[in-house]
Write an enzyme that holds these catalytic residues in place. Structure first.
Site, PDB file in Angstrom:
ATOM      1  N   ASP A  37      -3.564  -0.818  10.490  1.00 25.81           N
ATOM      2  CA  ASP A  37      -4.674  -0.055  11.072  1.00 25.81           C
ATOM      3  C   ASP A  37      -5.955  -0.320  10.284  1.00 25.81           C
ATOM      4  OD1 ASP A  37      -4.306   1.233   8.700  1.00 25.81           O
ATOM      5  OD2 ASP A  37      -3.564   3.106   9.556  1.00 25.81           O
ATOM      6  N   ASP A  86      -0.927  -1.279   6.016  1.00 26.00           N
ATOM      7  CA  ASP A  86      -0.732  -0.778   7.376  1.00 26.00           C
ATOM      8  C   ASP A  86      -1.528  -1.603   8.382  1.00 26.00           C
ATOM      9  OD1 ASP A  86       0.857   1.163   6.412  1.00 26.00           O
ATOM     10  OD2 ASP A  86      -0.630   2.778   6.511  1.00 26.00           O
ATOM     11  N   GLU A  99       0.839  -1.184   0.000  1.00 27.58           N
ATOM     12  CA  GLU A  99       0.000   0.000   0.000  1.00 27.58           C
ATOM     13  C   GLU A  99       0.886   1.251   0.000  1.00 27.58           C
ATOM     14  OE1 GLU A  99      -2.061   0.148   3.703  1.00 27.58           O
ATOM     15  OE2 GLU A  99      -2.662   2.231   3.452  1.00 27.58           O
ATOM     16  N   ASP A 102      -7.627   1.463   8.081  1.00 26.58           N
ATOM     17  CA  ASP A 102      -7.536   1.719   6.649  1.00 26.58           C
ATOM     18  C   ASP A 102      -6.795   0.602   5.931  1.00 26.58           C
ATOM     19  OD1 ASP A 102      -8.958   3.987   6.626  1.00 26.58           O
ATOM     20  OD2 ASP A 102      -7.245   5.370   6.562  1.00 26.58           O
TER      21      ASP A 102
END
Ligand code: TSJ
Length: 641
Positions: A504, A502, A429, A506
């Site tokens: 998290d 990541d 990403e 998102d």
């Protein structure tokens, strides 16, 4: 307590084939595996026997309880397993059922009408693989009981007491053998998904599932008067139906019982599940092809007759008509033949003829009676035909640029080794993390493909847009396999496809978008275990020149407790991959010697639900998604997303 010697029920029907020792020696041969999946098959095997009693018309309620001690109890209100002496074996029929392999009406012909159980091997296999098993039968005013340990009878069938004449039924409790299974802990949600499915497939049968392991007991009751019609409504819960009715066809032909339910929704997926004797057939077979040809022919005939399709127009393809269609096809057949590599494909050709005939006739009638719905279906199919034509062009363009010219995407930093077995590709990403990953990687075997921002949600886009999407095209070209009918797993250029986002919310969302794309367009990659999730750490802890990584808050606390919470600790929280330098990236998610990867799996048992899972997770409706996530935190974990 009396022993039972009265002779009654047609004991000769039971054929005696093999001893139970064989089952304990090679359990995988009988229940597929000794993993969590095999463990749950024990429950299905017992429940399926009770379901057969329901199909025979004698049982209305089945209660499945996970007990405090981890054993499982299945209770039905059927006639009770016959207790009379089997003349061949010289022991009560119930004892034959539990101690002789391949025994039971199922295999003897007569007795049960249809058989259940993926492997169709019966209660004796469950008994052989249980530390202990107890059966209790309520019949003729008596309560009978017998206990077995690892398949061995502990005492002759006993009369343990009396009960009212009109109270009948069977209770089986078993403790799976920890010497056999990798785990003996039952998962409530796994049982729930399967038992809900069984209840949908057996109209009017009530199935209660209870979990008494925790202080606060859990319970679900499944009881569907609408049967598979309600199943379709349930599967469509995450999207919007295009018309109110669930179209339903039912009948019998050449000994094949056929039930079909279907309804279009506003998505673009063909979500059909087919079943034979209540067992899902992930690879379809004759019943599915009978349905498809009937559907395609019937809709085309109708669309021509009504002049929705003009003379000059091409006929609608099956795909055009099935776009956004959710279907359940359920057949019951006395002697199912399974074919294909995994023996999951129905081979009986009479099933094709039966489904084709019944669907053709009843769907034709339905369309005539319901012209509004018929028009919605035709319009949707014609629209999909046009979109498909556009998509075909886009795909051809993709194929030309992507496959034939074999030009790899510019952003791809490929590896030098050309043997796919050694190679892995990181889908990363963001460009900045992509840059660090390129520096960090081991050039020989690790390729990096950075993707910019969020990738397209393929649940919400038509094919032509999907093929036009740069990020998706880059992945398709890099993998080398092609898609859909061109898909060829042999051409896969990397045997590990590693999604690295990541740690998290998102990042999780982006990973889900990618998995959705892979699931819809290249499901074989997931099925064959080529897809992985990288696990970047959330924290880096430094103390006295030593370094630890933690992947969540719990781990951080554990490490801090171990090394002491004092001023010498340096704790860094990574906000994203972008914050990690090349060395850090190499140390944790990338170095094959030190990293943890999560393999993405697909549980074939949950296939009927998996379409709905993606539609719910990726669809427009927020409420079902929230509910789904709340209810199914564990289930989502099962999917490893
Ligand atoms: F097999 C088993 F132990 F796994 C099992 C069987 C477990 C459970 C929970 C239920 C059953 C079961 C079997 N419930 N009901 C029956 N029915 C018969 O075995 C039965 C009863 C009567 C007659 C008859 O012809 O009178 C025939 C059968 C096969």
């Amino acid at each position: 307590m009396d022993q039972v010697f009265d002779q009654e029920y047609g004991a000769d029907q039971i054929q005696i084939l093999e001893g139970l020792e064989a089952v304990r020696k090679r359990p995988g041969m009988y229940i597929g595996s000794t993993s969590e999946r095999g463990l749950h098959h024990l429950v299905y095997e017992i429940v399926d026997n009770a379901v057969d009693e329901a199909l025979a018309g004698y049982c209305t309620h089945i209660i499945v309880t996970i007990n405090r001690d981890g054993s499982v109890t299945v209770i039905d209100d059927g006639r009770g397993i016959p207790t009379g002496i089997n003349s061949k074996a010289g022991i009560p029929a119930v004892e034959v059922v539990f101690t002789i392999l391949h025994a039971g009406g199922k295999f003897g012909g007569g007795g049960y009408k249809v058989s259940g159980g993926l492997h169709g091997v019966g209660a004796s296999v469950v008994n052989a693989l249980s530390e202990w098993l107890m059966v209790e039968i309520r019949r003729d005013g008596h309560v009978y009981g017998q206990r077995y340990e690892r398949g061995h009878t502990m005492y002759p069938l006993q009369r343990k007491g009396t009960c009212p004449e009109d109270v009948t039924g069977t209770t089986v409790t078993f403790m799976p053998d920890s010497k056999i299974f990798e785990t003996t802990v039952f998962d409530y949600n796994t049982l729930r998904t399967r038992l809900r499915e069984t209840a949908f497939l057996t109209r009017n049968l009530k199935i209660t599932l209870r979990d008494e392991r925790e202080e606060e007991a859990r319970e679900d009751v499944f009881h569907y008067e609408g049967g598979i019609k309600e199943f379709v409504t349930y599967l469509n819960r995450g999207s919007t139906p295009l018309y109110e009715d669930v179209i339903y066809c039912e009948g019998e032909r050449d000994g094949v019982l056929v039930e079909v339910a279907m309804q279009h929704n506003d998505s673009y997926n063909d979500a059909s599940s087919s079943f034979v004797n209540n067992i899902i057939t992930p690879e379809g077979g004759m019943h599915l092809s009978g349905f498809r040809s009937a559907l395609t022919r019937t809709i085309n005939n109708y669309a021509r007759e009504q002049k929705f399709l003009k003379e000059k127009d091409q006929p609608l393809t099956g795909e055009d008509i099935r776009e956004g269609l959710t279907t359940i096809i359920s057949v019951k057949i006395e002697e199912p033949q399974f074919e294909g590599q995994t023996k999951q494909k129905l081979g009986n050709s009479e099933a094709r003829t039966a489904v084709d005939a019944i669907v053709s006739e009843q769907l034709t009638y339905y369309l005539e009676q319901n012209p509004k719905v018929a028009k919605v279906i035709c319009d949707k199919s014609i629209l999909s035909q046009r979109a498909r034509e556009a998509a075909r062009k886009a795909r051809n363009a993709t194929r030309k640029s992507a496959l034939e010219s074999a030009a790899l995407p510019g952003k791809l930093a490929d590896c030098s080794d050309k043997d796919p077995k050694n190679c892995e590709i990181f889908i990363v990403e963001g460009d900045s993390a992509g840059g660090s990953a390129k520096t960090a990687r081991s050039r020989a075997t690790q390729a990096i493909l950075p993707l910019r921002g969020k990738i397209l949600n393929v649940e919400k886009a038509r094919e032509d847009r999907i093929y036009g999407n740069t990020e998706i095209r880059a992945m398709i070209t890099a993998f080398g396999t092609g898609i859909h009918e061109d898909f060829n797993i042999e051409k896969l250029r990397y045997h590990k496809i590693i999604i690295m986002t990541d740690a998290d919310v998102d990042g999780a969302h982006i990973a889900t978008l990618m998995l959705t794309f892979l699931y819809r367009f290249m499901p074989e990659l997931i099925k064959q275990g080529y897809v992985y999730l990288a696990m970047p750490p959330l924290y880096k802890i430094e103390k006295n020149k030593k370094i630890w990584y933690a992947y969540n808050d719990d781990e951080l606390n554990k490490i801090l407790t171990e090394i002491g919470r004092d001023g010498n600790n340096k704790i860094q929280r990574y906000k994203g991959l972008g914050e990690m330098d090349a060395e850090q990236l190499w140390e944790t998610p990338m170095d094959p010697a030190r990293r943890t990867l999560k393999k993405v799996t697909m549980n074939e048992d949950d296939l009927s639900d998996i379409n709905a899972v993606f539609a719910t997770l990726m669809g427009d409706k927020v409420e079902p998604r929230r509910e789904f996530i709340e209810e199914n935190a564990k289930y989502v974990q099962n999917l490893d997303i």
